[in-house]
Design a protein around this motif. Structure first.
Motif, PDB file in Angstrom:
ATOM      1  N   LEU A 160      38.899 -10.547-134.284  1.00  0.00           N
ATOM      2  CA  LEU A 160      39.736 -11.664-134.709  1.00  0.00           C
ATOM      3  C   LEU A 160      40.413 -11.366-136.043  1.00  0.00           C
ATOM      4  O   LEU A 160      39.805 -10.797-136.947  1.00  0.00           O
ATOM      5  CB  LEU A 160      38.897 -12.940-134.855  1.00  0.00           C
ATOM      6  CG  LEU A 160      38.282 -13.541-133.591  1.00  0.00           C
ATOM      7  CD1 LEU A 160      37.557 -14.828-133.937  1.00  0.00           C
ATOM      8  CD2 LEU A 160      39.331 -13.782-132.511  1.00  0.00           C
ATOM      9  N   ASP A 161      41.672 -11.790-136.159  1.00  0.00           N
ATOM     10  CA  ASP A 161      42.364 -11.675-137.435  1.00  0.00           C
ATOM     11  C   ASP A 161      41.838 -12.744-138.386  1.00  0.00           C
ATOM     12  O   ASP A 161      41.188 -13.706-137.957  1.00  0.00           O
ATOM     13  CB  ASP A 161      43.878 -11.822-137.230  1.00  0.00           C
ATOM     14  CG  ASP A 161      44.246 -13.129-136.536  1.00  0.00           C
ATOM     15  OD1 ASP A 161      44.233 -14.177-137.206  1.00  0.00           O
ATOM     16  OD2 ASP A 161      44.528 -13.096-135.323  1.00  0.00           O
ATOM     17  N   PRO A 162      42.080 -12.607-139.695  1.00  0.00           N
ATOM     18  CA  PRO A 162      41.516 -13.554-140.664  1.00  0.00           C
ATOM     19  C   PRO A 162      41.891 -15.015-140.401  1.00  0.00           C
ATOM     20  O   PRO A 162      41.062 -15.906-140.608  1.00  0.00           O
ATOM     21  CB  PRO A 162      42.081 -13.067-142.001  1.00  0.00           C
ATOM     22  CG  PRO A 162      42.284 -11.605-141.801  1.00  0.00           C
ATOM     23  CD  PRO A 162      42.725 -11.450-140.370  1.00  0.00           C
ATOM     24  N   LEU A 163      43.110 -15.272-139.937  1.00  0.00           N
ATOM     25  CA  LEU A 163      43.499 -16.649-139.647  1.00  0.00           C
ATOM     26  C   LEU A 163      42.686 -17.205-138.483  1.00  0.00           C
ATOM     27  O   LEU A 163      42.240 -18.364-138.520  1.00  0.00           O
ATOM     28  CB  LEU A 163      45.002 -16.720-139.337  1.00  0.00           C
ATOM     29  CG  LEU A 163      45.554 -18.116-139.029  1.00  0.00           C
ATOM     30  CD1 LEU A 163      45.265 -19.097-140.161  1.00  0.00           C
ATOM     31  CD2 LEU A 163      47.058 -18.034-138.744  1.00  0.00           C
ATOM     32  N   ALA A 164      42.465 -16.386-137.459  1.00  0.00           N
ATOM     33  CA  ALA A 164      41.675 -16.835-136.311  1.00  0.00           C
ATOM     34  C   ALA A 164      40.221 -17.081-136.707  1.00  0.00           C
ATOM     35  O   ALA A 164      39.589 -18.012-136.197  1.00  0.00           O
ATOM     36  CB  ALA A 164      41.760 -15.803-135.191  1.00  0.00           C
ATOM     37  N   VAL A 165      39.673 -16.244-137.595  1.00  0.00           N
ATOM     38  CA  VAL A 165      38.314 -16.473-138.095  1.00  0.00           C
ATOM     39  C   VAL A 165      38.241 -17.831-138.795  1.00  0.00           C
ATOM     40  O   VAL A 165      37.316 -18.623-138.561  1.00  0.00           O
ATOM     41  CB  VAL A 165      37.889 -15.348-139.060  1.00  0.00           C
ATOM     42  CG1 VAL A 165      36.581 -15.719-139.766  1.00  0.00           C
ATOM     43  CG2 VAL A 165      37.732 -14.031-138.310  1.00  0.00           C
ATOM     44  N   HIS A 166      39.226 -18.116-139.633  1.00  0.00           N
ATOM     45  CA  HIS A 166      39.281 -19.410-140.327  1.00  0.00           C
ATOM     46  C   HIS A 166      39.354 -20.558-139.323  1.00  0.00           C
ATOM     47  O   HIS A 166      38.647 -21.571-139.451  1.00  0.00           O
ATOM     48  CB  HIS A 166      40.494 -19.439-141.264  1.00  0.00           C
ATOM     49  CG  HIS A 166      40.726 -20.772-141.904  1.00  0.00           C
ATOM     50  ND1 HIS A 166      41.519 -21.746-141.332  1.00  0.00           N
ATOM     51  CD2 HIS A 166      40.263 -21.305-143.070  1.00  0.00           C
ATOM     52  CE1 HIS A 166      41.541 -22.810-142.112  1.00  0.00           C
ATOM     53  NE2 HIS A 166      40.785 -22.568-143.170  1.00  0.00           N
ATOM     54  N   ASP A 167      40.206 -20.417-138.299  1.00  0.00           N
ATOM     55  CA  ASP A 167      40.359 -21.473-137.307  1.00  0.00           C
ATOM     56  C   ASP A 167      39.075 -21.677-136.512  1.00  0.00           C
ATOM     57  O   ASP A 167      38.681 -22.816-136.221  1.00  0.00           O
ATOM     58  CB  ASP A 167      41.515 -21.142-136.359  1.00  0.00           C
ATOM     59  CG  ASP A 167      42.879 -21.217-137.047  1.00  0.00           C
ATOM     60  OD1 ASP A 167      42.973 -21.896-138.079  1.00  0.00           O
ATOM     61  OD2 ASP A 167      43.831 -20.583-136.546  1.00  0.00           O
ATOM     62  N   LEU A 168      38.408 -20.579-136.158  1.00  0.00           N
ATOM     63  CA  LEU A 168      37.145 -20.694-135.433  1.00  0.00           C
ATOM     64  C   LEU A 168      36.105 -21.427-136.266  1.00  0.00           C
ATOM     65  O   LEU A 168      35.415 -22.330-135.770  1.00  0.00           O
ATOM     66  CB  LEU A 168      36.636 -19.308-135.050  1.00  0.00           C
ATOM     67  CG  LEU A 168      35.214 -19.260-134.451  1.00  0.00           C
ATOM     68  CD1 LEU A 168      35.106 -20.118-133.202  1.00  0.00           C
ATOM     69  CD2 LEU A 168      34.812 -17.815-134.154  1.00  0.00           C
ATOM     70  N   LEU A 169      35.976 -21.063-137.524  1.00  0.00           N
ATOM     71  CA  LEU A 169      35.005 -21.736-138.381  1.00  0.00           C
ATOM     72  C   LEU A 169      35.344 -23.217-138.551  1.00  0.00           C
ATOM     73  O   LEU A 169      34.446 -24.061-138.660  1.00  0.00           O
ATOM     74  CB  LEU A 169      34.938 -21.034-139.739  1.00  0.00           C
ATOM     75  CG  LEU A 169      34.274 -19.646-139.700  1.00  0.00           C
ATOM     76  CD1 LEU A 169      34.518 -18.896-141.006  1.00  0.00           C
ATOM     77  CD2 LEU A 169      32.785 -19.756-139.407  1.00  0.00           C
ATOM     78  N   THR A 170      36.626 -23.543-138.544  1.00  0.00           N
ATOM     79  CA  THR A 170      37.048 -24.943-138.621  1.00  0.00           C
ATOM     80  C   THR A 170      36.563 -25.730-137.418  1.00  0.00           C
ATOM     81  O   THR A 170      35.979 -26.821-137.555  1.00  0.00           O
ATOM     82  CB  THR A 170      38.581 -25.042-138.724  1.00  0.00           C
ATOM     83  OG1 THR A 170      39.007 -24.439-139.942  1.00  0.00           O
ATOM     84  CG2 THR A 170      39.040 -26.501-138.699  1.00  0.00           C
ATOM     85  N   ILE A 171      36.768 -25.188-136.201  1.00  0.00           N
ATOM     86  CA  ILE A 171      36.356 -25.953-135.025  1.00  0.00           C
ATOM     87  C   ILE A 171      34.829 -25.968-134.878  1.00  0.00           C
ATOM     88  O   ILE A 171      34.273 -26.953-134.376  1.00  0.00           O
ATOM     89  CB  ILE A 171      37.040 -25.447-133.740  1.00  0.00           C
ATOM     90  CG1 ILE A 171      36.734 -23.984-133.450  1.00  0.00           C
ATOM     91  CG2 ILE A 171      38.531 -25.685-133.798  1.00  0.00           C
ATOM     92  CD1 ILE A 171      37.274 -23.505-132.116  1.00  0.00           C
ATOM     93  N   VAL A 172      34.155 -24.921-135.342  1.00  0.00           N
ATOM     94  CA  VAL A 172      32.686 -24.934-135.333  1.00  0.00           C
ATOM     95  C   VAL A 172      32.172 -26.074-136.218  1.00  0.00           C
ATOM     96  O   VAL A 172      31.268 -26.824-135.830  1.00  0.00           O
ATOM     97  CB  VAL A 172      32.133 -23.573-135.805  1.00  0.00           C
ATOM     98  CG1 VAL A 172      30.648 -23.693-136.159  1.00  0.00           C
ATOM     99  CG2 VAL A 172      32.326 -22.521-134.727  1.00  0.00           C
ATOM    100  N   GLN A 173      32.768 -26.214-137.383  1.00  0.00           N
ATOM    101  CA  GLN A 173      32.338 -27.287-138.290  1.00  0.00           C
ATOM    102  C   GLN A 173      32.670 -28.666-137.723  1.00  0.00           C
ATOM    103  O   GLN A 173      31.919 -29.627-137.919  1.00  0.00           O
ATOM    104  CB  GLN A 173      32.974 -27.081-139.658  1.00  0.00           C
ATOM    105  CG  GLN A 173      32.400 -25.878-140.403  1.00  0.00           C
ATOM    106  CD  GLN A 173      33.094 -25.631-141.728  1.00  0.00           C
ATOM    107  OE1 GLN A 173      34.286 -25.338-141.782  1.00  0.00           O
ATOM    108  NE2 GLN A 173      32.344 -25.765-142.806  1.00  0.00           N
ATOM    109  N   GLU A 174      33.794 -28.763-137.006  1.00  0.00           N
ATOM    110  CA  GLU A 174      34.140 -30.032-136.356  1.00  0.00           C
ATOM    111  C   GLU A 174      33.083 -30.414-135.321  1.00  0.00           C
ATOM    112  O   GLU A 174      32.657 -31.574-135.260  1.00  0.00           O
ATOM    113  CB  GLU A 174      35.505 -29.927-135.680  1.00  0.00           C
ATOM    114  CG  GLU A 174      36.688 -29.900-136.633  1.00  0.00           C
ATOM    115  CD  GLU A 174      38.006 -29.685-135.925  1.00  0.00           C
ATOM    116  OE1 GLU A 174      39.049 -29.708-136.595  1.00  0.00           O
ATOM    117  OE2 GLU A 174      38.019 -29.502-134.685  1.00  0.00           O
ATOM    118  N   ARG A 175      32.667 -29.455-134.507  1.00  0.00           N
ATOM    119  CA  ARG A 175      31.670 -29.750-133.485  1.00  0.00           C
ATOM    120  C   ARG A 175      30.313 -30.057-134.114  1.00  0.00           C
ATOM    121  O   ARG A 175      29.568 -30.917-133.628  1.00  0.00           O
ATOM    122  CB  ARG A 175      31.566 -28.587-132.501  1.00  0.00           C
ATOM    123  CG  ARG A 175      32.780 -28.503-131.580  1.00  0.00           C
ATOM    124  CD  ARG A 175      33.086 -29.871-130.958  1.00  0.00           C
ATOM    125  NE  ARG A 175      34.194 -29.826-130.058  1.00  0.00           N
ATOM    126  CZ  ARG A 175      34.089 -29.737-128.731  1.00  0.00           C
ATOM    127  NH1 ARG A 175      32.896 -29.689-128.170  1.00  0.00           N
ATOM    128  NH2 ARG A 175      35.167 -29.726-127.978  1.00  0.00           N
TER     129      ARG A 175
END
Length: 241
Positions: A160-175
């Motif tokens: 994953l590129d850095p932006l995708a890593v950030h986005d993944l961590l965002t949705i993990v925290q949402e869940r």
């Protein structure tokens, strides 16, 4: 997971493993290659059958109702697994069907994730058209569009590129905030330390210890340690008999 012993035919890998991933929490599954992390995940998702012990997710075991049990879990594997003959849109439709989800509401969730991971204009693409990182994003979208109670992400940042890593961590925290449980297996210990609430340290197929970073510091007698320090200390310990 309660007192689970298991592995492969005639090759025990896990020995009396017990741990809980709390609701509304991220648990980091930490250990060397060969410690039993992948085997643990395979037992949770039902690819392996334990010799003894049980796995319970949201009050269900696989022996009680396999379909309902699997619908409690969403899994993002380290290596993406997609159907070569299905388009991205068809993967999403298949996920909706497999989980018995409402079509309109779930497509709205999927659309948001597709835009977040910049896949919204690729619905007619087949897996062969995607890079490894893009295939990983497809796995993330199809996992997090569900209403699973337990999300398992295995080395999720690979490719994953850095932006995708950030986005993944965002949705993990949402869940997590919505009350789901997240089990994250990763070798990127700085990220695990930053985002996980609790840790499961596996060593030679056994749980060395579990708990928060403060709990681990106390267990290892390392008051000023970070997760890297504790990990290194664990790897230097003699194997349990």
């Amino acid at each position: 997971m309660d007192h689970l012993t298991g592995g492969y035919a005639h090759v025990p890998v896990l020995h009396d493993v017990s741990f809980t991933v709390p609701d509304g929490a991220i648990a980091g599954l930490i250990g060397l290659n060969g410690a039993g992390k992948s085997t643990t995940i395979k037992h949770i998702i039902g690819l392996l059958t334990p010799t003894t012990g049980t796995v319970t997710v949201n009050g269900l075991t696989i022996s009680q109702d396999a379909t309902a049990y699997h619908q409690q879990i969403a899994y993002v594997p380290e290596t993406p697994v997609l159907y070569p003959e299905l388009t991205l849109k068809e993967h999403i439709d298949l996920t909706i069907s497999a989980y018995g989800l409402p079509v309109k509401e779930t497509w709205a969730k999927a659309d948001r994730l597709l835009k977040m991971f910049r896949l919204d204009n690729k619905l007619d693409w087949f897996p062969s058209n995607f890079s490894k990182g893009m295939r990983q994003k497809v796995m993330i979208v199809t996992a997090f569009m569900t209403d699973a109670k337990l999300f398992i992400i295995d080395e999720p940042f690979t490719g994953l590129d850095p932006l995708a890593v950030h986005d993944l961590l965002t949705i993990v925290q949402e869940r997590k905030a919505a009350g789901a449980s997240v089990l994250m297996s990763t070798h990127i210990l700085a990220t695990a330390q930053q985002y996980a609430d609790t840790f499961i340290l596996l060593n030679n197929g056994r749980v060395r210890t579990t708990g928060s970073l403060a709990d681990l510091k106390k267990e290892f007698g390392m008051s000023d340690a970070n997760l890297d320090d504790i990990y290194l200390a664990m790897t230097k310990e003699p194997a349990a008999s």
